[in-house]
Design an enzyme around this catalytic site. Structure first.
Site, PDB file in Angstrom:
ATOM      1  N   ASN A   6      38.751  28.839  90.715  1.00  0.00           N
ATOM      2  CA  ASN A   6      37.805  28.182  89.799  1.00  0.00           C
ATOM      3  C   ASN A   6      38.537  27.830  88.377  1.00  0.00           C
ATOM      4  O   ASN A   6      38.444  26.747  87.806  1.00  0.00           O
ATOM      5  CB  ASN A   6      36.941  29.311  89.449  1.00  0.00           C
ATOM      6  CG  ASN A   6      35.250  28.579  89.666  1.00  0.00           C
ATOM      7  OD1 ASN A   6      35.155  27.548  89.782  1.00  0.00           O
ATOM      8  ND2 ASN A   6      34.303  29.592  89.307  1.00  0.00           N
ATOM      9  N   ASP A  37      32.971  38.224 100.078  1.00  0.00           N
ATOM     10  CA  ASP A  37      33.414  38.108  98.790  1.00  0.00           C
ATOM     11  C   ASP A  37      34.621  36.807  99.049  1.00  0.00           C
ATOM     12  O   ASP A  37      35.402  36.988 100.031  1.00  0.00           O
ATOM     13  CB  ASP A  37      34.059  39.032  97.900  1.00  0.00           C
ATOM     14  CG  ASP A  37      34.245  38.768  96.712  1.00  0.00           C
ATOM     15  OD1 ASP A  37      33.450  38.645  95.801  1.00  0.00           O
ATOM     16  OD2 ASP A  37      35.678  38.634  96.221  1.00  0.00           O
ATOM     17  N   ASP A  52      32.259  25.262  93.098  1.00  0.00           N
ATOM     18  CA  ASP A  52      30.949  25.008  93.579  1.00  0.00           C
ATOM     19  C   ASP A  52      30.894  24.762  95.063  1.00  0.00           C
ATOM     20  O   ASP A  52      30.342  24.916  95.904  1.00  0.00           O
ATOM     21  CB  ASP A  52      30.098  24.147  92.721  1.00  0.00           C
ATOM     22  CG  ASP A  52      29.382  24.783  91.383  1.00  0.00           C
ATOM     23  OD1 ASP A  52      29.489  25.971  91.321  1.00  0.00           O
ATOM     24  OD2 ASP A  52      28.888  24.027  90.618  1.00  0.00           O
ATOM     25  N   GLU A  60      30.257  34.983  93.700  1.00  0.00           N
ATOM     26  CA  GLU A  60      30.876  34.405  95.009  1.00  0.00           C
ATOM     27  C   GLU A  60      30.926  35.140  96.273  1.00  0.00           C
ATOM     28  O   GLU A  60      31.547  35.296  97.071  1.00  0.00           O
ATOM     29  CB  GLU A  60      32.435  34.128  94.791  1.00  0.00           C
ATOM     30  CG  GLU A  60      33.175  35.231  94.520  1.00  0.00           C
ATOM     31  CD  GLU A  60      33.060  35.773  93.116  1.00  0.00           C
ATOM     32  OE1 GLU A  60      34.123  36.728  92.555  1.00  0.00           O
ATOM     33  OE2 GLU A  60      32.608  35.307  92.346  1.00  0.00           O
TER      34      GLU A  60
END
Length: 187
Positions: free
Chosen positions: A58, A50, A67, A93
């Site tokens: 983000n 993770d 991304d 993620e």
């Protein structure tokens, strides 16, 4: 037409952002390799990773930069697995790596190689050239037991992943680690 069908099939099993296997492909492959491991009396290990603090990243830098982070993590995963291994985007993620014919200790080594490869990358925002620092990942590692289903193997790796997060992130925790041994049922 046959070539087109094969292209569509491949696309349906691939995550378009990372080009790793998608969740459906992962689920199918895990079931298959567990059967193969049992039939051939071989070891099998699973890594769940993770991206640490991904939501904050983000929110701070935007989804396009997020991304880019996911693509970089996927690239680190790809560079650290071998031919028979199955690397997949598990969701959001999170990434999963199935390591056929791999004992727990070797799987921990692979997980740490991936973790170090991700941490070694300096992120830069393409549009501005701004340095964004480094990204880290937490990794949980579990090995197949005789009574495992795909779900129980995933649950143990997930327990280890969250133990890595609770212990400060940017680390690998396996089911053999004392801090999670009492949380995971012993076979």
């Amino acid at each position: 037409m046959q070539e087109h069908l094969e292209t569509v099939r491949t696309e349906s099993l691939t995550d378009p952002l990372t080009t790793l296997a998608n969740r459906k492909s992962f689920d199918d492959a895990l079931l298959r390799v567990i059967g193969e491991a049992r039939a051939n009396n071989e070891h099998l290990s699973l890594l769940l990773t993770d991206v640490d603090h991904f939501k904050k990243f983000n929110d701070t830098y935007g989804h396009l930069t997020g991304d880019q982070v996911l693509r970089l993590v996927a690239m680190s995963v790809k560079q650290n697995v071998k031919g028979q291994d199955i690397a997949a985007r598990y969701g959001g993620e999170e990434f999963a790596v199935v390591l056929p014919n791999t004992v727990l200790r070797a799987a921990i080594t692979v997980a740490d190689h991936i973790r170090r490869a991700v941490m070694a990358m300096e992120l830069m925002k393409r549009s501005t050239g701004e340095h964004l620092g480094r990204v880290t990942i937490s990794v949980g590692v579990a090995s197949l037991r005789p009574d495992d289903t795909p779900q129980t193997l995933i649950e143990r790796a997930d327990t280890c992943l969250y133990a890595a997060k609770r212990a400060g992130r940017n680390q690998v925790v396996s089911e053999a680690d004392p801090e999670v041994a009492n949380q995971v049922k012993v076979a």
